[in-house]
Design an enzyme around this catalytic site. Structure first.
Site, mmCIF file in Angstrom:
data_model
loop_
_atom_site.group_PDB
_atom_site.id
_atom_site.type_symbol
_atom_site.label_atom_id
_atom_site.label_comp_id
_atom_site.label_asym_id
_atom_site.label_seq_id
_atom_site.Cartn_x
_atom_site.Cartn_y
_atom_site.Cartn_z
ATOM 1 N N SER A 1 5.384 33.870 -70.074
ATOM 2 C CA SER A 1 5.027 33.246 -71.347
ATOM 3 C C SER A 1 3.528 33.355 -71.614
ATOM 4 O O SER A 1 2.776 33.874 -70.787
ATOM 5 C CB SER A 1 5.419 31.774 -71.302
ATOM 6 N N ARG B 1 12.892 35.758 -64.070
ATOM 7 C CA ARG B 1 11.428 35.658 -64.278
ATOM 8 C C ARG B 1 10.730 36.852 -63.635
ATOM 9 O O ARG B 1 9.875 37.491 -64.234
ATOM 10 C CB ARG B 1 10.886 34.419 -63.557
ATOM 11 N N ASP C 1 -11.270 18.260 -60.786
ATOM 12 C CA ASP C 1 -10.012 18.931 -61.096
ATOM 13 C C ASP C 1 -8.974 18.315 -60.133
ATOM 14 O O ASP C 1 -9.356 17.737 -59.109
ATOM 15 C CB ASP C 1 -10.211 20.438 -60.837
ATOM 16 N N ASP D 1 -5.300 19.773 -59.029
ATOM 17 C CA ASP D 1 -4.646 20.736 -58.115
ATOM 18 C C ASP D 1 -5.659 21.628 -57.413
ATOM 19 O O ASP D 1 -6.437 22.318 -58.069
ATOM 20 C CB ASP D 1 -3.695 21.638 -58.911
ATOM 21 N N ARG E 1 12.277 30.150 -71.633
ATOM 22 C CA ARG E 1 11.920 29.375 -70.446
ATOM 23 C C ARG E 1 13.135 29.025 -69.571
ATOM 24 O O ARG E 1 12.969 28.536 -68.462
ATOM 25 C CB ARG E 1 11.158 28.095 -70.831
HETATM 26 O O1 M1P Z 1 -0.202 27.904 -65.123
HETATM 27 C C1 M1P Z 1 0.015 29.099 -65.787
HETATM 28 C C2 M1P Z 1 1.194 29.004 -66.744
HETATM 29 O O2 M1P Z 1 2.340 28.585 -66.028
HETATM 30 C C3 M1P Z 1 3.533 28.609 -66.790
HETATM 31 O O3 M1P Z 1 3.755 29.926 -67.231
HETATM 32 P P1 M1P Z 1 5.081 30.797 -66.928
HETATM 33 O O4 M1P Z 1 6.245 29.925 -67.176
HETATM 34 O O5 M1P Z 1 4.939 31.947 -67.871
HETATM 35 O O6 M1P Z 1 4.991 31.269 -65.498
HETATM 36 C C4 M1P Z 1 3.436 27.724 -68.017
HETATM 37 O O7 M1P Z 1 3.450 26.366 -67.649
HETATM 38 C C5 M1P Z 1 2.171 28.022 -68.788
HETATM 39 O O8 M1P Z 1 1.995 27.054 -69.797
HETATM 40 C C6 M1P Z 1 0.963 28.037 -67.891
HETATM 41 O O9 M1P Z 1 -0.173 28.431 -68.599
#
Ligand code: M1P
Length: 274
Positions: free
Chosen positions: A199, A161, A28, A30, A154
């Site tokens: 999201s 957020r 992996d 990260d 987004r």
């Molecule tokens: O890594 C988890 C999620 O991070 C982002 O989500 P959000 O914008 O809701 O915080 C996105 O990149 C999502 O695709 C990803 O699963």
């Protein structure tokens, strides 16, 4: 002296001549090869170079190749596809072996335009009818391997957020949305995953990190190809719900949980004496 500079463009035995020929180590990115979202260290690159003298090595990450190039190529500027025998970006939807591209895949290729249009039409109507305190822009983000859907959009700021995340938890906005989608589109074989703050992601069932294993299986089917009988996988998010969980517990791999890049190097030292 930086150990990497000493050994610029090191030579590796061909895959069929590696001392431990039927073994590959997959990592992996990260939290395993690099600190989360940051650059790889020269020490890790040295360890990988030493390991590559013995076994085949590869990475498997959810991000795209550009992001992995930024992180893994940060020290030497070398092309990441030549630093590993196998590169599996977006869990293997984009894949390279010894610098050459392997067959790729995408969400739209898999789902088809008609079904995608039906899905997106439903989601945009649903979002339009949602009564939530704030809406911004980019409600559906079309990516190569998935679609990301956000009721607030987004383009939300950091504060928006945080506020949304709290509101979502209280009012179960995403949970209810995903339930509806499962009812209506469950037959398509899609996974709906609520991961981040604002999201959720939609992708075909099984398009987690195990996706990349089919590329290794295809290797064995090529005339003279190598059958990787031992596939070591190293990851930090191996717990249930983590994005390394499926490949970690897959019967085709030997899973190793690491606490970070330092621990990865420690475990490689113990396992391979590098
Ligand atoms: O890594 C988890 C999620 O991070 C982002 O989500 P959000 O914008 O809701 O915080 C996105 O990149 C999502 O695709 C990803 O699963």
């Amino acid at each position: 002296m930086n150990p990497i500079q000493e050994t610029t463009v090191p030579k590796y035995p061909p895959l069929e001549d590696r001392p431990i020929k039927n073994t590959i180590c997959l990592f992996d990115v990260d939290g395993t090869l690099t600190p989360a979202r940051l650059a790889v260290s020269p020490e890790m690159l040295s360890a990988l170079q030493a390991l590559r003298q013995k076994v085949a090595i590869g990475f498997v990450g959810g991000s795209d190749l550009k992001k992995q190039q930024e992180q893994l190529g940060a020290v030497t500027g070398e092309n990441v596809t030549s630093m590993f025998d196998f590169c599996f970006s977006e869990n293997g939807l984009t894949a390279y072996k010894l610098g050459a591209a392997l067959p790729s895949n995408s969400f739209i290729k898999w789902l088809g335009e008609e079904q995608y249009k039906e899905l997106v039409r439903f989601m945009l109507h649903y979002i339009a009818d949602l009564d939530i305190p704030v809406k911004r822009g980019t409600f559906v983000e079309f990516r190569n391997g998935m679609v990301n859907v956000s009721p607030i959009g987004r383009n939300a700021t950091t504060q928006e957020r945080l506020d949304y995340q709290k509101y979502d938890l209280e009012h179960k906005i995403r949970e209810t949305f995903v339930e509806k989608l499962r009812e209506k589109f469950g037959h398509l074989g899609l996974t709906f995953a609520i991961g981040g703050q604002i999201s959720f992601d939609i992708f075909p069932n099984g398009w987690d990190k195990t996706y990349c294993l089919q590329h290794l299986e295809n290797e064995a089917k090529r005339p003279g190809g190598i059958e990787y009988k031992t596939i070591h996988f190293f990851g930090d998010k191996t717990m249930e719900g983590g994005n390394d969980a499926e490949i970690f517990s897959d019967p085709r791999t030997v899973g190793h949980t690491v606490t970070g890049p330092e621990d990865t190097m420690k475990q490689l030292k113990e396992l391979f004496g590098i």
